[in-house]
Write a protein that holds these residues in place. Structure first.
Motif, short mmCIF file in Angstrom:
data_model
loop_
_atom_site.label_atom_id
_atom_site.label_comp_id
_atom_site.label_asym_id
_atom_site.label_seq_id
_atom_site.Cartn_x
_atom_site.Cartn_y
_atom_site.Cartn_z
N PRO A 103 37.09 40.40 31.14
CA PRO A 103 38.39 39.76 31.25
C PRO A 103 39.52 40.73 31.59
O PRO A 103 40.53 40.34 32.13
CB PRO A 103 38.62 39.14 29.87
N PHE A 105 39.25 43.24 33.65
CA PHE A 105 39.11 43.73 35.02
C PHE A 105 39.49 42.62 36.00
O PHE A 105 39.27 41.44 35.73
CB PHE A 105 37.66 44.13 35.31
N TYR A 147 42.68 37.99 37.68
CA TYR A 147 41.86 38.24 36.50
C TYR A 147 41.01 37.00 36.23
O TYR A 147 41.39 35.89 36.63
CB TYR A 147 42.75 38.56 35.31
N ARG A 149 40.63 35.05 33.84
CA ARG A 149 41.25 33.87 33.22
C ARG A 149 42.09 33.07 34.22
O ARG A 149 42.51 31.96 33.92
CB ARG A 149 42.09 34.27 32.02
#
Ligand SMILES: Nc1ncnc2c1ncn2[C@@H]1O[C@H](COP(=O)(O)OP(=O)(O)OP(=O)(O)O)[C@@H](O)[C@H]1O
Ligand SMILES: [Mg+2]
Lengths: 450, 215
Positions: A103, A105, A147, A149
């Motif tokens: 998460p 990276f 990212y 997310r």
């Protein structure tokens, strides 16, 4: 399906498990018991079985995330248990259900991890990242710096697959990689995996408990029972046609025949050119005469490009002055690319038989329920007698196309002799309209244009 | 003399004491961070180990600071050493506990993937687990720092450096000229420094926590 992957360059290597057993500390029964199987180079082998049967354990022993208690595993002839486990894993792609992206990276950094571990230089890594994002259908300029997310579940899975493929490993292990996404996205991801695999020819071990997914993706399916004991290890066609035992039958579940139909396409079967076709420009009386000669009651009206339009009954013809507005519209049609399952759906919706169209939507024939049941019966027979069913497709891959291209019906006989192929048929179709239903003239001009 | 006149008058001394105060607290926090993270890394996989480590660190925190200093002075003598040792011990709890919580909270799928794609044990720890636990560790350090700002005042009792000396001598000289000003200046200094450090932590978080995991 099988032929798709053998056509391509095979970059995968063979994996062999010999008497592999895993006993977790503290449990009496082994989680995986004496499994012996060969996973052929360049194929997708799907492990299916009920929850807790040891699929994940079996798969994770291949890259030694779990150390086997006993047995031998060779990858491309090399003994996996002799190698350094961390180095071994860098040569085996690994994708899991929750994607497991880092998460902290970005997408690009996630994909770059393995090449980085392998010491590639920056430029090569950057190029590889873009190439992989393209390969899995993500726009690099848009997603590179996001990212995890900031991605949807399906996009995360794509990144997971890209990361697994980053260092171009010959072997890919995938543990329910599409388990956590909605059915439509899952279908898309599956299609993409098949497309990738057609180019890459990796050896892929794919774990799922969704039998339909196994049928769709697998060159071969291993149905596993308790402690990963192999119940049946064969092509999807063979397993569907002839489940080895009750457990496999139970897993295949209801509708095995329907599932078989997803493996076959209309172009693989004989679909007779049964319908009497008529151009909408033809005069009703002429058509009635043709129907009478053919002993038929229905005709299929087609447009200038021979695309099916409406069905007309002979009874509608007596009162009509033109074919332009009479008859009942053709409902569902199937294309030669459709699966037999789709065809069956259309057949049922259309009340017994459905119109088959070619690549440009032109009428090529009719498929009915007997055709479908006949194919199933034939498949079952083959797999029962042969046992080996590697080439189930060939048995039914008759001369369906020839039948469609070939002879039509009495009224139209002239055209049958003209030529084979779409161009000729198209020409004939156009001429039909132009000369107001004169079949002979149509044939002539068709011949002229081909 | 007003408080402001007093501060202006003794500015050099107060600035030096402030600097020593901050330096003592920051160094103790850093030392505790190194120890706390090492302890956390050593125990986080074992529920028993985690419970023991957290329990011991909590026990230390329940010892009143005067008592702890009293215990340490015979061992280390007067001066900065017992003060720093006490501060480090107090800082251990928030940092160790947050390290354990942070490491244990890393999604197992992420560590599994890290191992699965070929990261070694150390790489998984330093490039993935600690990076993901970092916001929690940093929060632990922040709490520790705030706590130590106050405790460092009391550590001046052991003749440790910092603004504590001002507060103590102000209080002991109560009634004499500028006694109140001295105690107030010391206290005010602690509060201002604590706020400044809070700001520093904000920027550290901003620049060291990946945008991918920032709240
Ligand atoms: N680390 C472990 N320690 C002890 N037992 C385990 C461990 N991992 C798995 N098992 C047991 O081994 C058996 C096989 O587990 P495994 O995860 O391989 O199943 P699976 O076929 O992948 O199941 P699912 O479809 O639910 O993912 C299960 O009975 C499970 O409880
Ligand atoms: Mg599993």
């Amino acid at each position: 399906m099988t032929s798709d992957s053998t056509d391509s360059a095979v970059s995968g290597v063979e994996i062999q498990l010999e008497g592999v057993t895993k006993r977790y500390p503290g449990s009496a029964e082994p989680a995986v018991k004496d499994v012996t199987m060969t996973i052929p180079a360049g194929q997708i082998v799907v492990l299916v079985g009920p929850s807790g049967c040891g699929k994940t354990t079996t798969m994770r022993m291949i890259n030694r995330l779990i150390e086997p208690t006993s047995g031998r595993i060779t990858i491309g002839g090399e003994d996996a248990l002799e190698l350094d486990d961390v180095r071994l894993r860098r040569k085996i792609g690994y994708a899991i259900q929750q994607a497991g992206l880092f998460p902290h990276f970005t997408v690009a950094q996630n994909i770059a991890v393995v090449p980085g571990l392998l010491g590639w230089d920056k430029k090569r890594i950057a190029e590889r990242v873009d190439e992989l994002m393209d390969l899995v259908g993500l726009d690099a300029s848009q997603f590179r710096d996001r990212y995890p997310r900031q991605l949807s579940g399906g996009q995360q899975q794509r990144v997971g697959v890209a990361r697994a493929l980053a260092a171009d490993p010959p072997v890919l292990l995938m543990d329910e990689p599409f388990g956590a996404v909605d059915p439509i996205t899952r279908g898309n991801l599956q299609d993409e995996l098949l497309r990738l695999q057609a180019d890459l020819g990796k050896t892929i071990v794919f774990v799922t408990h969704d039998f339909d997914e196994a049928v769709k993706l697998g060159d071969r399916i291993a149905v596993l029972g308790e402690a990963s004991t192999i119940q049946q290890y064969d092509t999807p066609e063979a397993i569907l046609a002839n489940p080895a035992n009750d457990m496999v039958a139970g897993f295949v579940g209801a509708g095995a025949s329907l599932k078989q139909l997803t493996l076959l396409r209309v172009r693989d079967v004989d679909y007779p050119d049964l319908a009497l076709t008529a151009d909408v420009g033809e005069s009703p009386s002429e058509l009635r005469a043709r129907l009478a000669r053919a002993g038929d009651t229905y005709a299929l009206l087609v447009d200038r490009r021979r695309r099916p339009q409406r069905w007309v009954h002979v009874r509608n013809l007596s009162a009509a002055t033109s074919l332009a507005n009479i008859g009942r519209p053709v409902g569902d049609t199937v294309s030669t690319q459709s699966t037999l399952q789709d065809a069956l759906e259309a057949i049922l919706a259309e009340g017994g038989r459905a119109v088959v169209t070619g690549t440009r939507g032109e009428y090529v024939g009719m498929i009915d329920i007997e055709t479908v049941t006949g194919v199933l019966a034939q498949l079952r027979e083959e797999h029962e007698s042969a046992g080996d069913a590697g080439d189930a497709g060939d048995g039914v891959d008759g001369d369906g196309t020839d039948a469609a291209d070939g002879d039509g019906h009495g009224g139209d006989a002239g055209r049958a002799g003209v030529a084979r192929g779409d161009a000729a048929r198209d020409g004939a179709g156009r001429a039909d309209g132009g000369v107001d239903g004169d079949a002979g003239a149509a044939a002539d001009s068709g011949a002229g244009t081909s | 003399m007003t408080l402001f006149d007093y501060i202006a008058d003794r500015w050099d001394r107060l600035a030096l004491q402030s600097w020593l105060h901050v330096s003592e607290v920051v160094q103790s926090t850093l030392l505790a961070a190194v120890l706390g993270v090492l302890i956390g890394v050593a125990v986080y996989r074992s529920p028993v180990g985690s419970a023991v480590a957290t329990g011991l660190a909590s026990t230390i925190l329940t010892i009143p600071s005067f008592a702890l200093l009293g215990l340490l002075i015979p061992v280390f003598g007067l001066g900065p050493t017992p003060a720093v040792v006490a501060l480090v011990l107090y800082a251990l709890l928030p940092i160790t506990r947050n390290t354990i919580v942070g490491l244990a909270g890393v999604d197992p799928a992420v560590t599994d993937a890290a191992k699965g794609i070929g990261m070694g044990r150390l790489a998984v720890l330093t490039r993935v687990e600690l990076r993901l636990a970092w916001p929690a560790i940093l929060a632990g350090m922040r709490v520790a720092t705030q706590m130590l700002m106050g405790i460092a005042v009391i550590a001046a009792y052991a003749k440790g450096p910092g603004l504590g000396g001002e507060v103590f001598s102000g209080l002991t000289r109560a009634g004499s000229a500028n006694a109140t000003n001295q105690a107030l200046a010391g206290t005010l200094g602690v509060v201002v420094l604590a706020l400044l450090l809070e700001g520093v932590y904000f920027f550290i978080a901003r620049f060291t926590v990946s945008r991918g995991i920032r709240g």
